[in-house]
Design a protein around this motif. Structure first.
Motif, short mmCIF file in Angstrom:
data_model
loop_
_atom_site.label_atom_id
_atom_site.label_comp_id
_atom_site.label_asym_id
_atom_site.label_seq_id
_atom_site.Cartn_x
_atom_site.Cartn_y
_atom_site.Cartn_z
N THR A 86 0.83 -1.21 0.00
CA THR A 86 0.00 0.00 0.00
C THR A 86 0.86 1.25 0.00
O THR A 86 1.83 1.35 0.74
N ASP A 87 0.52 2.16 -0.89
CA ASP A 87 1.28 3.41 -1.02
C ASP A 87 0.51 4.30 -1.98
O ASP A 87 -0.02 3.81 -2.98
N ARG A 88 0.47 5.60 -1.70
CA ARG A 88 -0.22 6.50 -2.61
C ARG A 88 0.37 6.47 -4.01
O ARG A 88 -0.31 6.75 -4.99
N LEU A 89 1.67 6.16 -4.08
CA LEU A 89 2.33 6.16 -5.39
C LEU A 89 1.81 5.05 -6.32
O LEU A 89 2.06 5.08 -7.51
N PHE A 90 1.11 4.07 -5.75
CA PHE A 90 0.55 3.00 -6.59
C PHE A 90 -0.72 3.46 -7.30
O PHE A 90 -1.14 2.85 -8.27
N ALA A 91 -1.34 4.52 -6.80
CA ALA A 91 -2.65 4.93 -7.34
C ALA A 91 -2.54 5.26 -8.82
O ALA A 91 -1.56 5.87 -9.26
N GLY A 92 -3.54 4.87 -9.57
CA GLY A 92 -3.57 5.17 -11.00
C GLY A 92 -2.80 4.20 -11.86
O GLY A 92 -2.67 4.39 -13.06
N SER A 93 -2.28 3.14 -11.27
CA SER A 93 -1.50 2.16 -12.03
C SER A 93 -2.40 1.35 -12.96
O SER A 93 -3.47 0.92 -12.55
N ASP A 94 -1.97 1.12 -14.18
CA ASP A 94 -2.69 0.19 -15.05
C ASP A 94 -2.19 -1.22 -14.76
O ASP A 94 -1.43 -1.43 -13.80
N THR A 95 -2.58 -2.19 -15.57
CA THR A 95 -2.22 -3.57 -15.22
C THR A 95 -0.70 -3.77 -15.23
O THR A 95 -0.17 -4.52 -14.42
N LEU A 96 -0.02 -3.09 -16.16
CA LEU A 96 1.43 -3.30 -16.26
C LEU A 96 2.16 -2.72 -15.03
O LEU A 96 3.03 -3.37 -14.46
N ALA A 97 1.79 -1.50 -14.63
CA ALA A 97 2.41 -0.88 -13.46
C ALA A 97 2.05 -1.67 -12.19
O ALA A 97 2.88 -1.84 -11.29
N THR A 98 0.82 -2.17 -12.13
CA THR A 98 0.39 -3.00 -11.00
C THR A 98 1.24 -4.27 -10.93
O THR A 98 1.71 -4.68 -9.86
N SER A 99 1.44 -4.87 -12.09
CA SER A 99 2.22 -6.11 -12.14
C SER A 99 3.66 -5.86 -11.69
O SER A 99 4.26 -6.69 -11.02
N TYR A 100 4.19 -4.71 -12.07
CA TYR A 100 5.55 -4.37 -11.65
C TYR A 100 5.61 -4.26 -10.13
O TYR A 100 6.49 -4.84 -9.49
N ALA A 101 4.65 -3.56 -9.54
CA ALA A 101 4.63 -3.39 -8.08
C ALA A 101 4.55 -4.74 -7.39
O ALA A 101 5.30 -5.04 -6.45
N ILE A 102 3.63 -5.58 -7.87
CA ILE A 102 3.43 -6.89 -7.24
C ILE A 102 4.68 -7.75 -7.42
O ILE A 102 5.10 -8.46 -6.49
N SER A 103 5.29 -7.67 -8.58
CA SER A 103 6.48 -8.51 -8.81
C SER A 103 7.62 -8.07 -7.89
O SER A 103 8.40 -8.90 -7.42
N GLN A 104 7.71 -6.75 -7.63
CA GLN A 104 8.74 -6.27 -6.70
C GLN A 104 8.51 -6.85 -5.30
O GLN A 104 9.45 -7.26 -4.61
N ALA A 105 7.24 -6.88 -4.88
CA ALA A 105 6.93 -7.45 -3.56
C ALA A 105 7.25 -8.95 -3.53
O ALA A 105 7.79 -9.46 -2.55
N LEU A 106 6.92 -9.63 -4.63
CA LEU A 106 7.15 -11.08 -4.68
C LEU A 106 8.65 -11.41 -4.60
O LEU A 106 9.01 -12.48 -4.11
N LYS A 107 9.48 -10.49 -5.06
CA LYS A 107 10.92 -10.74 -4.97
C LYS A 107 11.37 -10.92 -3.52
O LYS A 107 12.38 -11.55 -3.24
N LYS A 108 10.62 -10.34 -2.60
CA LYS A 108 10.96 -10.47 -1.18
C LYS A 108 10.36 -11.72 -0.55
O LYS A 108 10.63 -12.03 0.60
#
Lengths: 290, 339
Positions: free
Chosen positions: A91-113
């Motif tokens: 959760t972060d305000r910077l995620f707001a407005g993400s389309d599927t590709l930006a969302t996938s990037y965010a989720i993939s970064q979390a999954l790396k951990k």
């Protein structure tokens, strides 16, 4: 076999399937704020597949990863009540407005951990119906993807066997771990809440929720730290803000139009023989039928 | 370069209808953009496949013909598509919104960092002005689709990234031969340039794919049932009416979810799109998800015991009554009038 580390990707969505009269505005458009927030239905099918693997392979764990505002922690708790071991709220305000590709990037970064052996997601979410985040997460992580799964049949020596339900039939495929599987609504429904898990996790809260809460009779942070649901920000997952939100989204919404039902001149008929006879004659004469 | 590429799906040696529909749409977009229409076909035993494609106005057929490429598996098809797109730089790429297109499209769009819009119901060319950067974009692809369960219609654009990618469901666009004698050229793809052993990590163990026995798209009359039909017995009446009128039986999602009828017959945003001469909606309330798949029917008759059902607003005739009373009367009077 050692236990599997399973992560379920889940989304809290407005219940677009049940747009009742209460959710309609006077102009015939939908009042989105009036829709209930629910656990995306196919993500529940995904959770069930994860829980079945956990039942089958001793020592396995299931965590829920969701991205959304603070209240999306509700679905992490819901997942825990049904058998998941824990979860993370991205959760972060910077995620707001993400389309599927930006969302996938965010989720993939979390999954790396999270070092998952298997990532399971619903095929698609009912608010967007795109079915893109699963495959895009797989691509970002360089993982194999198996979409349209109806059943994870089993895992043997790091190879998973999956039954896929396609438009006109079924396919059984094998693929190597780690990988991403997306699950269809045709898969078995998710089990219901379990009374023991409900008791165990009913006080699970994110740090943000703990700040806002009036439940001061229990000091969760100090007494029960295992009940604190982690919240990860852009910094926590080491994401590049340029790849997030509107700037990280190749697609832009140019225009949104509300769907409004416009009435046609419809003729109301009764169910008596005369009306129906007349209708059938009109249809035959106009060559609509016959 | 900068052309339109349509990914053509192959099933049993034939090009899928949805791909031919996209070529028809692609041809008209290419005319407007003054570029070429190109087809990408990946599979095996594809000799002669270009003959099916040229009449739709295809200028170039990119052919990846290799026994390892059929049936479809994500990674090898994606590797070829990504490799080709890096070289050809198409401005628009279209795929069917099928279990193949919706598996392949997101993977490719992620690898190319290009935008993808799923399940478009309309594709048109238009301009865009971006206030923030004072930039004018000419001739973008407007990707128009329902969202939010069909309650809103969104127009999506990809101003900066290429290709502009979109998927479209079968039946949404019309399939039309442009010129039976049109001839383009074949470009054979050297697949080994793009493929590596790890692309074959997923193996198909079993496969049972059947051609659908239901010809909903071609049916002049569709008799569709909703949750309000109530029982399987009452659904049999719909089959009887469809048979008498020479039509097919369809259903709403609610009827499918209730187990009254098989999933293959579902009409609506997440099912089939139909535009028959006559659509008879039996016990269907008319949620937008359903009407999205049938509202272009030439004539709509609703049978419903709730006179206020939303479907009645788009119906030409709204019969106020129970399905089990009305349908037998329709059959009786149809037979009497056609004797």
């Amino acid at each position: 076999m050692k236990g599997l580390k399973i992560v379920v990707l889940a989304k809290q969505v407005p219940d677009t399937r049940n747009v009742g009269k209460d959710a309609m505005k006077a102009d015939g458009t939908v009042n989105r704020a009036a829709l209930a927030a629910i656990f995306n239905p196919e993500d529940l099918n995904a959770l069930e597949q994860a829980l079945r693997l956990k039942d089958k392979y001793e020592g396995s764990t299931v965590s829920i990863l969701t991205m959304g505002p603070s209240r999306a922690a509700e679905i992490i708790r819901e997942g825990m009540y049904r058998g998941a071991d824990g979860g993370v709220l991205l959760t972060d305000r910077l995620f707001a407005g993400s389309d599927t590709l930006a969302t996938s990037y965010a989720i993939s970064q979390a999954l790396k951990k999270m070092e998952a052996d298997i990532i399971i997601a619903g095929r698609q979410a009912i608010d967007g119906d795109t079915a893109q985040v699963g495959p895009q997460v797989a691509d970002k992580l360089g993982l194999t993807q198996i979409t349209y799964a109806e059943e994870i049949i089993g895992i043997k020596e790091n190879v998973i066997t999956v039954k896929r339900r396609l438009e006109r039939g079924v396919e059984v495929v094998e693929g190597p771990l780690p990988l991403v599987v997306t699950v269809n609504a045709s898969a078995p429904e998710c089990r219901s809440r379990n009374a023991k898990a409900l008791l165990k996790f009913k006080h699970a809260r994110t740090a943000t929720e703990l700040q806002d809460t009036s439940e001061d009779y229990i000091d969760i942070k100090n007494d029960r730290p295992e009940l604190v649901i982690p919240e990860w920000s852009v910094v926590d997952v080491d994401a590049d803000p340029k790849e997030l939100g509107l700037s990280g989204s190749p697609t832009k919404v140019k225009k949104i139009e509300n769907v409004v039902f416009t009435a046609k001149e419809s003729k109301v008929l009764s169910d008596n023989d005369e009306d129906i006879n007349e209708l059938m004659r009109t249809l035959i004469e106009s060559h609509t039928i016959g | 370069m900068n052309n339109i590429i349509v990914y053509c799906e192959i099933e049993d040696g034939k090009v899928a209808d949805v791909s031919l529909e996209l070529l028809t749409k692609g041809r008209s977009l290419a005319n407007e953009l003054k570029c070429k229409l190109e087809a990408l076909v990946i599979g095996s035993d594809l000799n002669g496949i270009e003959k099916t494609l040229y009449p739709f106005g295809v200028d170039t057929v990119f052919l990846a013909n290799d026994t390892r490429l059929y049936p479809y598996v994500t990674a090898p098809h994606a590797a070829i598509m990504i490799g080709l797109f890096k070289e050809e730089k198409p401005q628009v790429a279209l795929l069917g919104a099928t279990s193949i297109g919706r598996d392949l499209g997101p993977k490719v769009s992620s690898a190319l960092h290009s935008g993808l819009t799923a399940d478009c119901t309309s594709l048109v060319i238009g301009d865009h002005y971006e206030k923030k950067t004072d930039t004018k974009y000419d001739q973008l692809l407007y990707q128009i689709r329902p969202a939010f369960g069909g309650n809103i219609i969104a127009t999506i654009i990809n101003p900066d990234c290429r290709p502009q990618m979109a998927t479209v469901r079968e039946g949404v666009m019309k399939k039309e031969i442009m010129d039976a004698n049109y001839v383009g050229e074949i470009k054979n793809i050297e697949v080994d340039k793009y493929l590596a052993p790890e692309h074959f990590a997923v193996k198909i163990i079993e496969r049972h794919i059947e051609a659908s026995k239901i010809n909903m798209k071609g049916a002049p009359v569709v008799v569709a049932g909703g949750y309000g039909v109530g029982s399987k017995e009452n659904f049999d009446l719909l089959y009887q009416l469809a048979e008498v009128l020479g039509g097919e039986v369809g259903a709403s999602r609610a009827a499918v979810d209730a187990g009254l009828v098989e999933h293959d017959r579902q009409i609506g945003q997440t099912g089939l799109t139909v535009r028959p001469r006559l659509y008879i909606a039996c016990g269907i309330s008319g949620q937008i998800q359903h009407t999205a798949g049938m509202e272009e029917s030439a004539m709509i008759i609703s049978i419903n015991n709730d006179i206020n059902a939303p479907i009645n607003k788009i119906a030409d005739y709204a019969i106020h009554g129970k399905v089990e009373d009305v349908i037998p009367k329709m059959i009786k009077h149809y037979k009497a009038n056609t004797k």
